[in-house]
Scaffold this active site. Structure first.
Site, PDB file in Angstrom:
ATOM      1  N   HIS A  82       0.847  -1.196   0.000  1.00  0.00           N
ATOM      2  CA  HIS A  82       0.000   0.000   0.000  1.00  0.00           C
ATOM      3  C   HIS A  82       0.879   1.242   0.000  1.00  0.00           C
ATOM      4  O   HIS A  82       1.884   1.302   0.694  1.00  0.00           O
ATOM      5  CB  HIS A  82      -0.890   0.008   1.245  1.00  0.00           C
ATOM      6  CG  HIS A  82      -1.848   1.158   1.274  1.00  0.00           C
ATOM      7  ND1 HIS A  82      -3.087   1.104   0.684  1.00  0.00           N
ATOM      8  CD2 HIS A  82      -1.743   2.395   1.811  1.00  0.00           C
ATOM      9  CE1 HIS A  82      -3.698   2.253   0.853  1.00  0.00           C
ATOM     10  NE2 HIS A  82      -2.906   3.061   1.528  1.00  0.00           N
ATOM     11  N   ASP A 161     -14.778   3.038   7.127  1.00  0.00           N
ATOM     12  CA  ASP A 161     -13.678   3.924   6.689  1.00  0.00           C
ATOM     13  C   ASP A 161     -14.173   4.890   5.625  1.00  0.00           C
ATOM     14  O   ASP A 161     -13.791   6.062   5.614  1.00  0.00           O
ATOM     15  CB  ASP A 161     -12.504   3.103   6.144  1.00  0.00           C
ATOM     16  CG  ASP A 161     -11.400   4.019   5.630  1.00  0.00           C
ATOM     17  OD1 ASP A 161     -10.811   4.740   6.450  1.00  0.00           O
ATOM     18  OD2 ASP A 161     -11.161   4.050   4.411  1.00  0.00           O
ATOM     19  N   ARG A 168     -13.991  13.238   7.285  1.00  0.00           N
ATOM     20  CA  ARG A 168     -12.687  13.886   7.541  1.00  0.00           C
ATOM     21  C   ARG A 168     -12.340  14.853   6.413  1.00  0.00           C
ATOM     22  O   ARG A 168     -11.799  15.935   6.649  1.00  0.00           O
ATOM     23  CB  ARG A 168     -11.586  12.815   7.663  1.00  0.00           C
ATOM     24  CG  ARG A 168     -11.637  12.060   8.987  1.00  0.00           C
ATOM     25  CD  ARG A 168     -10.783  10.812   8.932  1.00  0.00           C
ATOM     26  NE  ARG A 168      -9.394  11.094   8.592  1.00  0.00           N
ATOM     27  CZ  ARG A 168      -8.584  10.238   7.980  1.00  0.00           C
ATOM     28  NH1 ARG A 168      -9.008   9.022   7.653  1.00  0.00           N
ATOM     29  NH2 ARG A 168      -7.345  10.573   7.720  1.00  0.00           N
ATOM     30  N   SER A 183      -7.040   4.231   9.218  1.00  0.00           N
ATOM     31  CA  SER A 183      -7.769   4.128   7.951  1.00  0.00           C
ATOM     32  C   SER A 183      -7.050   3.147   7.008  1.00  0.00           C
ATOM     33  O   SER A 183      -7.657   2.226   6.454  1.00  0.00           O
ATOM     34  CB  SER A 183      -7.864   5.525   7.325  1.00  0.00           C
ATOM     35  OG  SER A 183      -8.207   5.469   5.973  1.00  0.00           O
ATOM     36  N   LYS A 187      -8.167  -1.226   6.285  1.00  0.00           N
ATOM     37  CA  LYS A 187      -8.465  -1.785   4.961  1.00  0.00           C
ATOM     38  C   LYS A 187      -7.512  -2.940   4.638  1.00  0.00           C
ATOM     39  O   LYS A 187      -7.893  -3.919   4.021  1.00  0.00           O
ATOM     40  CB  LYS A 187      -8.356  -0.687   3.888  1.00  0.00           C
ATOM     41  CG  LYS A 187      -9.564   0.255   3.951  1.00  0.00           C
ATOM     42  CD  LYS A 187      -9.449   1.403   2.987  1.00  0.00           C
ATOM     43  CE  LYS A 187      -8.404   2.387   3.426  1.00  0.00           C
ATOM     44  NZ  LYS A 187      -8.523   3.727   2.917  1.00  0.00           N
TER      45      LYS A 187
HETATM   46  N1  URA Z   1      -5.145   6.904   2.601  1.00  0.00           N
HETATM   47  C1  URA Z   1      -6.116   6.256   3.289  1.00  0.00           C
HETATM   48  O1  URA Z   1      -6.520   5.156   2.911  1.00  0.00           O
HETATM   49  N2  URA Z   1      -6.627   6.846   4.370  1.00  0.00           N
HETATM   50  C2  URA Z   1      -6.235   8.054   4.819  1.00  0.00           C
HETATM   51  O2  URA Z   1      -6.734   8.507   5.826  1.00  0.00           O
HETATM   52  C3  URA Z   1      -5.227   8.722   4.089  1.00  0.00           C
HETATM   53  C4  URA Z   1      -4.696   8.111   2.985  1.00  0.00           C
END
Ligand code: URA
Length: 438
Positions: A82, A161, A168, A183, A187
């Site tokens: 990621h 999320d 946010r 966050s 995931k």
């Molecule tokens: N990427 C994400 O998945 N979440 C965030 O809060 C910021 C970047």
């Protein structure tokens, strides 16, 4: 339990319990707590922070708000990757076939782009016919057969999320380290891999402008991984100029193909080798980073990584001829050269401005429902450290919106800082944080 009490507690700087965190995530996801109360709590978290226990509890509560993918029918150690997001970041396009060619299964769920950072799924859709919505059993069957598959992440993974991120985004609470960390990690946990390699970006095109903040974010995510027993390694990497030369969906696929042919830009190849070798280490395919780099370089040189990309495209219904005939990728009607009016060296390229210019040209989404133009974007002709003379081309804009060229062109020109002295080299990789470092 009352939401009001949780807001007050956090406002006073007192830690929330795991039960309290689970309560607000669950109730918010079910629509039982209004946006204004969650907004207030997010702002209290922004200023007061979350400790390690709270951050882990928030991560698990978000991960458990939806399904968890079951990748157990896939044999081998599954490693996910990621990136916290950057301009021109096409590393996933290169890493999926490269790591799979080394024999490590890659079961990749990716997102679409919003704003100036593109999503892997959008990029892949510029390959004619490429299907990115596979049924779970097709996804697993393909990974077992081809060693790699890439699908669009469904709304069933970590749905809380999505709601929290949207809130946010409009309450100025995105750039909080514990909120970003929970966050991202929620995931990744829901996506079911056995190990994670994170690319935490820092610089003008990243959430974390300062290197020390990027380290804090990296350490927070690796700590979460450690707490939930998920092997996590984070690389802190440079996003002070765009990665590689191309920004825009089809243009980035083209650059990924060149990289898989062993002809990619140096910074992109260097980052792919660094992230890829960490993926091979996490999958226990190699014993050292050097062995990983060596194996990956061989797979680029002998054409096996490129062949794996062809196999993946074919398996997902795409036209694999794009690899030999890149003219099959979407191409814009207008290509406009942007030239420099000074002599000297490129001292910096503001990555965020380049990303915004690419978005104006049609490559990105301003809102989640906007359509993107897969052919649009720009190709840099110069990078930081390059010598320039007045009249040299800095970049080529690709667009189907000729009315936007002047404005986007000015933005690209302004993003280049030209000075007299050759700047010193900036590292691509600042450091690596593993479970033993937190
Ligand atoms: N990427 C994400 O998945 N979440 C965030 O809060 C910021 C970047």
């Amino acid at each position: 339990m009352r939401m009001y009490d949780l807001i007050l507690k956090k406002r006073r700087g007192i830690s929330l319990t795991a039960d309290e965190i689970e309560f607000f995530v669950k109730k918010y996801d079910q629509g039982e707590i209004p946006d204004y109360q969650v907004s207030a709590l997010l702002m209290a978290i922004f200023f007061r922070g979350l400790d390690a226990e709270e951050t882990a509890a928030l991560t698990l509560a978000i991960a458990d708000s939806g399904d968890r993918a079951d990748l157990s029918p896939i044999s081998g150690i599954k490693v996910d990757k990621h990136s916290t997001g950057g301009v021109g970041d096409k590393t996933t396009l290169v890493l999926i076939p490269l790591v799979a060619a080394a024999g490590v299964p890659v079961a990749k769920m990716s997102g679409r782009g919003l704003g100036h950072t593109g999503g892997t799924i959008d990029k892949l859709e510029s390959i004619p016919g490429m299907k990115v919505n596979l049924e779970p059993h097709e996804f697993i069957e393909q990974v077992n057969r081809v060693k790699a598959a890439v699908v669009a992440q469904t709304g069933k993974l970590a749905p809380a999320d999505k709601k929290l991120y949207a809130l946010r985004d409009v309450t100025a609470t995105v750039d909080s380290i514990p909120l970003i960390a929970s966050s991202v990690m929620s995931k990744k946990i829901a996506a079911g891999a056995d190990a994670i390699v994170l690319d935490v970006k820092t610089g003008s095109g990243a959430f974390m402008r300062k290197v020390e903040d990027a380290y804090k974010l990296a350490k927070t995510m690796v700590s979460i991984g450690k707490k939930v027993n998920l092997h996590t390694v984070a690389l802190v990497t440079n996003m002070d100029e765009p990665l590689g030369m191309s920004v825009g969906n089809a243009l980035e696929v083209l650059e990924a193909i060149h990289t898989l042919q062993g002809n990619g830009p140096h910074d992109l190849e260097q980052l792919c080798l660094a992230l890829g070798s960490q993926m091979l280490l996490a999958a226990k395919k190699v014993k050292t980073e050097e062995d990983g780099q060596k194996l990956l370089k061989t797979l680029l040189k002998n054409g096996k990584a490129l062949e794996k990309f062809r196999e993946i495209i074919l398996a997902q219904g795409g036209n694999a001829e794009v690899i030999d005939n890149t003219a099959l990728l979407p191409r814009s009607s207008v290509q406009e050269k942007i030239t420099v009016t000074a002599d000297g060296y490129v001292q910096g390229i503001n990555a965020e401005m380049i990303g915004n210019a690419a978005m104006m040209l049609g490559a990105g989404r301003e809102t989640k429902d906007s359509e993107i133009d897969l052919a649009a974007g720009l190709v840099l002709e110069k990078k930081v450290g390059d010598k320039v003379a007045s009249g040299d081309i800095l970049a080529i804009l690709h667009t189907n919106k000729s009315e936007i060229i002047e404005e986007a062109g000015k933005m690209v020109k302004d993003s280049f800082i030209i000075g007299e002295k050759k700047p010193g080299p900036i590292p691509m990789i600042y450091g690596i944080i593993g479970p033993n470092d937190v």
